[in-house]
Design an enzyme around this catalytic site. Structure first.
Site: not given
Length: 339
Positions: A131, A133, A136
């Site tokens: 995840d 991105k 984050n």
């Protein structure tokens, strides 16, 4: 930066009578009233049990890596689970990118190298992040990267193994995930390429406001790189954003493929790891109370009284929910990373 003690085991979770056993508790007496709740700095979605389990396990494995957020405590009450993490107040990469629209190559190279170092470390532990991105990726008070949010991580994936769960954020999904094919750790290098592209150009590489069209672009549209970039940057983007995961940069020697690319020829990776390189941007925070890089939508919100509320029935983990047995953890003084 915090890390987990070497003596704290991290067994595979087991289920019994509907409970999830996350291993032994290092500090069974921690509770919300041991902490002062000062400010709201953000909000997230409710996590599923398996996501919480994965996040806690991965946080305990973030052993002494400078670009991964560290876990200080975890504890639970009958109603809530608590993670106490490193406080990072330099702002999300997403926040800075929105404000500045795009970064020059040297700045993008620095962030990409630090993120790649963190991803490479997770891969060395057989963890796929899944995840990546800008939301984050945090900046600390000096401007170094801190990767956070491990709820979608997949553990125990050996170098030649694959997984198949459909998960991630639409703009950054790799083609093999969209095709619902088995995928490996090369999925993280696709995401790295998407983040680098966004840093250089202001939007993810195949972005479209119509999600269905965006998925079509990811699957079939050739990568289009606007002019004004160096040959090295273009070559790296082409390599990371290769639609065939078997041909993607990173598919052969993983992090070593990334380190050896000419785009990073100016990076001394040992100096990078030990934070001897000066970040290209200083968030200029004036201390822990400086909240200028957090959205006022959150910081101006009153802290809910229920967050730190601990009735007598919630006073210790002995009265806490059995759904997350052994969830509690406390960091030892010896486990703080010198930075």
């Amino acid at each position: 930066m915090a890390s987990s003690p070497a003596g704290v085991p991290s067994p595979q979770p087991s289920r019994a009578n509907g409970s999830i056993n996350l291993g032994p508790s290092a500090n069974p007496n921690a509770r919300p009233t041991d902490f002062d709740f000062l400010k709201v700095i953000g909000k997230g979605n409710y996590g599923k049990q398996n996501h919480i389990m994965a996040e806690r396990n991965v946080l305990l494995k973030n052993v002494r890596h400078p670009f991964l957020v560290g876990l200080r405590y975890s504890f639970q009450t009958p109603e809530k689970l608590y993670f106490v993490l490193d406080y990072v107040n330099g702002g999300e990469l997403f926040f800075h990118l929105q404000r500045e629209r795009r970064f020059l190559e040297p700045r993008a190279r620095f962030y990409t190298a630090e993120v790649a170092s963190a991803i490479g470390y997770l891969h060395s532990l057989n963890i796929i992040y899944r995840d990546l991105k800008p939301e984050n990726i945090l900046l600390d008070c000096q401007g170094h990267v801190v990767l956070t949010d491990f709820g979608l991580c997949k553990e125990c994936v050996e170098p030649e193994e694959t997984t198949s769960t459909f998960c991630g954020t639409p703009e950054y999904l790799a083609p093999e995930v969209l095709r619902k094919e088995p995928y490996d750790r090369a999925v993280d290098w696709w995401c790295l390429g998407a983040v680098l592209y966004e840093m250089l150009h202001g939007l993810p590489p195949f972005f479209n406001s119509d999600v269905a069209q965006m998925y079509e672009n990811i699957l079939h549209q050739p990568l289009q790189i606007p002019g004004g970039r160096t040959v090295a940057a273009c070559d790296l983007l082409q390599g990371l954003l290769h639609k065939d995961q078997r041909q993607r940069l990173g598919s052969k020697a993983d992090f070593l493929d990334i380190k050896d690319h000419v785009f990073f020829s100016s990076i001394n990776w040992d100096d990078l790891y030990h934070k001897r390189l000066t970040p290209p941007f200083n968030p200029n925070v004036e201390g822990p109370a400086d909240l200028k890089h957090f959205d006022p939508e959150f910081t101006q919100e009153a802290v809910s009284k229920s967050i730190g509320c601990t009735p007598d029935t919630m006073a210790s983990s002995s009265g806490a929910s059995s759904a997350f047995l052994g969830f509690s953890y406390a960091q030892d003084d010896d486990d703080i990373l010198d930075s």
